[in-house]
Design a protein around this motif. Structure first.
Motif, PDB file in Angstrom:
ATOM      1  N   GLY A 114     -69.510   4.714 -14.768  1.00 23.54           N
ATOM      2  CA  GLY A 114     -69.147   4.245 -13.741  1.00 23.54           C
ATOM      3  C   GLY A 114     -68.216   4.059 -13.059  1.00 23.54           C
ATOM      4  N   ASP A 115     -67.702   3.834 -11.790  1.00 28.08           N
ATOM      5  CA  ASP A 115     -66.608   2.677 -10.700  1.00 28.08           C
ATOM      6  C   ASP A 115     -66.834   1.584 -11.583  1.00 28.08           C
ATOM      7  OD1 ASP A 115     -68.525   4.073  -7.493  1.00 28.08           O
ATOM      8  OD2 ASP A 115     -67.812   4.503  -8.977  1.00 28.08           O
ATOM      9  N   ARG A 174     -57.272   2.183 -12.274  1.00 30.85           N
ATOM     10  CA  ARG A 174     -58.159   1.927 -13.483  1.00 30.85           C
ATOM     11  C   ARG A 174     -57.708   3.010 -15.227  1.00 30.85           C
ATOM     12  NH1 ARG A 174     -64.192   3.957 -12.617  1.00 30.85           N
ATOM     13  NH2 ARG A 174     -64.219   3.926 -15.306  1.00 30.85           N
ATOM     14  N   ASP A 175     -57.696   2.879 -16.227  1.00 33.64           N
ATOM     15  CA  ASP A 175     -57.471   3.463 -17.355  1.00 33.64           C
ATOM     16  C   ASP A 175     -58.434   3.825 -17.771  1.00 33.64           C
ATOM     17  OD1 ASP A 175     -56.254   4.739 -19.844  1.00 33.64           O
ATOM     18  OD2 ASP A 175     -54.512   3.107 -19.647  1.00 33.64           O
ATOM     19  N   ASN A 176     -59.333   5.286 -17.993  1.00 34.35           N
ATOM     20  CA  ASN A 176     -60.180   5.573 -18.784  1.00 34.35           C
ATOM     21  C   ASN A 176     -60.043   5.321 -20.188  1.00 34.35           C
ATOM     22  OD1 ASN A 176     -61.446   5.692 -15.964  1.00 34.35           O
ATOM     23  ND2 ASN A 176     -60.913   8.253 -15.931  1.00 34.35           N
ATOM     24  N   GLY A 232     -63.469   9.056 -11.133  1.00 28.19           N
ATOM     25  CA  GLY A 232     -62.534  10.104 -11.044  1.00 28.19           C
ATOM     26  C   GLY A 232     -61.233  10.081 -10.379  1.00 28.19           C
ATOM     27  N   GLY A 233     -61.224   8.680 -10.200  1.00 22.54           N
ATOM     28  CA  GLY A 233     -59.887   7.847  -9.465  1.00 22.54           C
ATOM     29  C   GLY A 233     -60.741   8.264  -7.346  1.00 22.54           C
TER      30      GLY A 233
END
Length: 121
Positions: free
Chosen positions: A32-33, A71-73, A54-55
Motif C-alpha cells: 500500500g503506502d 516510488r517505483d512500483n 497511485g502516486g
C-alpha cells in the motif's frame, strides 16, 4: 523473509542535498503506502513523507518544498530526495511499507533498518 533495505544518508553541510533509497527484499504480492519517518535524539519518531501506490503524496509541514518522495512500483522501491537541508533535519530516517502482502498472504507493516542523516558544518 521480507525486509526493507535502506541506502544513502551520511553527513552533509547545511544547504546541501542527500538522497535516500529503500527497496523491498524478498517476494511480495503488493504494497500500500510507502513512506519515510525520522527520529531525532530525544524526540519521538515523526512522519516525513508518504506516497500511495497511485502516486498521492503527503509531507510534513517542516519539509514541504525541500523534500520529494517518489516510488517505483515495478522495483518496490521508495526514494526521498532531500534538498536545502537544515540542522534540524538531523535524525535517523526510517522507511516504512504499510499493507504489505507477503507470499503467505499476510498483511504486514514493515520498517527499514534506519539510516543516520547528519546536517552540520
Amino acid at each position: 523473509q521480507v525486509q526493507l533495505v535502506q541506502s544513502g544518508g551520511g553527513l552533509v553541510q547545511p544547504g546541501g542535498s542527500l538522497r535516500l533509497s529503500c527497496a523491498v527484499s524478498g517476494g511480495i504480492y503488493s504494497i500500500g503506502d510507502m513512506g519515510w519517518y525520522r527520529q531525532a535524539p530525544g524526540k519521538q519518531r515523526e512522519l516525513v513523507a508518504t506516497a500511495s501506490r497511485g502516486g498521492s503524496t503527503k509531507y510534513a509541514d517542516s519539509v514541504k518544498g525541500r523534500f520529494t518522495i517518489s516510488r517505483d512500483n515495478n522495483k518496490n522501491t521508495v526514494y526521498l530526495q532531500m534538498n536545502s537541508l537544515k540542522g534540524e533535519d538531523t535524525a535517523v530516517y526510517y522507511c516504512n511499507a504499510d499493507r504489505l502482502v507477503d507470499l503467505n498472504y499476510r498483511n504486514r507493516n514493515v520498517w527499514g533498518q534506519g539510516t543516520l542523516v547528519t546536517v552540520s558544518s
